[in-house]
Design a protein around this motif. Structure first.
Motif, mmCIF file in Angstrom:
data_model
loop_
_atom_site.group_PDB
_atom_site.id
_atom_site.type_symbol
_atom_site.label_atom_id
_atom_site.label_comp_id
_atom_site.label_asym_id
_atom_site.label_seq_id
_atom_site.Cartn_x
_atom_site.Cartn_y
_atom_site.Cartn_z
ATOM 1 N N SER A 32 0.876 -1.297 0.009
ATOM 2 C CA SER A 32 0.004 -0.179 0.021
ATOM 3 C C SER A 32 1.153 1.777 -0.364
ATOM 4 O O SER A 32 2.286 1.389 0.739
ATOM 5 N N LEU A 33 0.454 2.257 -0.530
ATOM 6 C CA LEU A 33 0.987 3.780 0.001
ATOM 7 C C LEU A 33 -0.315 4.500 -0.351
ATOM 8 O O LEU A 33 -1.164 4.515 -1.354
ATOM 9 N N ASN A 34 0.172 5.801 -0.135
ATOM 10 C CA ASN A 34 -0.596 7.106 -0.013
ATOM 11 C C ASN A 34 0.219 8.516 0.037
ATOM 12 O O ASN A 34 1.505 8.292 0.563
ATOM 13 N N THR A 47 3.815 7.553 2.490
ATOM 14 C CA THR A 47 3.661 6.187 3.662
ATOM 15 C C THR A 47 3.489 5.322 2.831
ATOM 16 O O THR A 47 2.096 4.863 2.027
ATOM 17 N N GLY A 150 -4.890 2.559 2.666
ATOM 18 C CA GLY A 150 -3.899 2.254 2.702
ATOM 19 C C GLY A 150 -3.050 3.271 4.721
ATOM 20 O O GLY A 150 -3.403 3.926 4.686
#
Lengths: 163, 163
Positions: A32-34, A47, A150
């Motif tokens: 996951s990434l944000n 993150t 995420g």
């Protein structure tokens, strides 16, 4: 090992693509990434959660530190940290199962943020295990749609975990 | 115009980098983006918020639709939709201001998820205006750190907005 990495970057187009590209070039999948602005509108915070060989991840982090537009990188994996995500889950409802769904929503301190005759859209926050467990519990009712943010994470100020 | 775009992709390394790259190649800045798995572990969902010329954004969306590993793209900007994000905000506290901070937290239905002698870490969910307004209110106390997830969004099932 699972790694949660926090990256502060200049709010410039192209940075995200280069960071994601560095992971994919090494064959790493990003779980996951944000990315979103911080209190400083010129700076964004990414993150990123990934799983893989510790040594290679440390090498990638070193590369980040030398990249243009990257301000600071921290691997939070070994830190005592708050780690939470949010999910929106749209599920089918019937006259019969609404009360049971609302009981589950209450137990998980989730909330219904939209409703129609045939569906609820539920918002939940928590760590990845809690959100995952909630989704598993709702599956039998019929999930129409999920949108997860995420993980976001930051270090705890002390070692006492209140919740 | 501000666009909220939902992109379903195969859970493969490299997809995110290509999608972000397509925006930066056109000089678009990505305001926020998040990517996480859906109920199908083979599929991830990206929610991307950007501002720019409508015609060019429609062109980029068309390009996405022809990209390998992209399953489906939807521009939610004109849809009646639920749009929310989460933020973690770590602020300085003193003996004097803790009660006032907790009053603000209550009014915004936020919650304190970590505490130390000198700080609170607060979780808030809501649309971008609510989260932005909350951050503005907390600024005078001294913000130590912010981590925002960026917006996730899905269409409403009917036209009645409950909250």
């Amino acid at each position: 090992m699972r790694h949660t990495i926090s990256i502060f970057v200049d709010n410039e187009s192209g940075v995200l693509s280069r960071i994601a590209g560095l992971f994919s070039a090494r064959g790493f999948n990003i779980e996951s990434l944000n990315v979103a602005p911080t209190e400083d509108p010129e700076t964004s915070r990414i993150t990123l959660v990934t799983t893989g060989d510790d040594f290679i991840i440390q090498q990638i982090i070193k590369r980040f530190n030398n990249m243009v537009n990257v301000i600071r990188v921290t691997d939070l994996s070994d830190a005592n940290r708050v780690e939470r995500e949010m999910a929106l889950i749209k599920i089918k409802t019937t006259e019969k199962n609404r009360a049971e769904i609302l009981r589950i929503v209450d137990i998980f301190r989730a909330k219904v943020v939209d409703t129609s005759i045939k569906s609820y859209t539920i918002e939940i926050t928590g760590d990845i295990e809690k959100v995952g467990g909630f989704i598993e519990l709702l599956k039998p009712f019929g999930i129409k749609e999920i949108a997860r943010t995420g993980t976001v994470a930051m270090t705890r100020e002390n070692k006492i975990k209140a919740k």
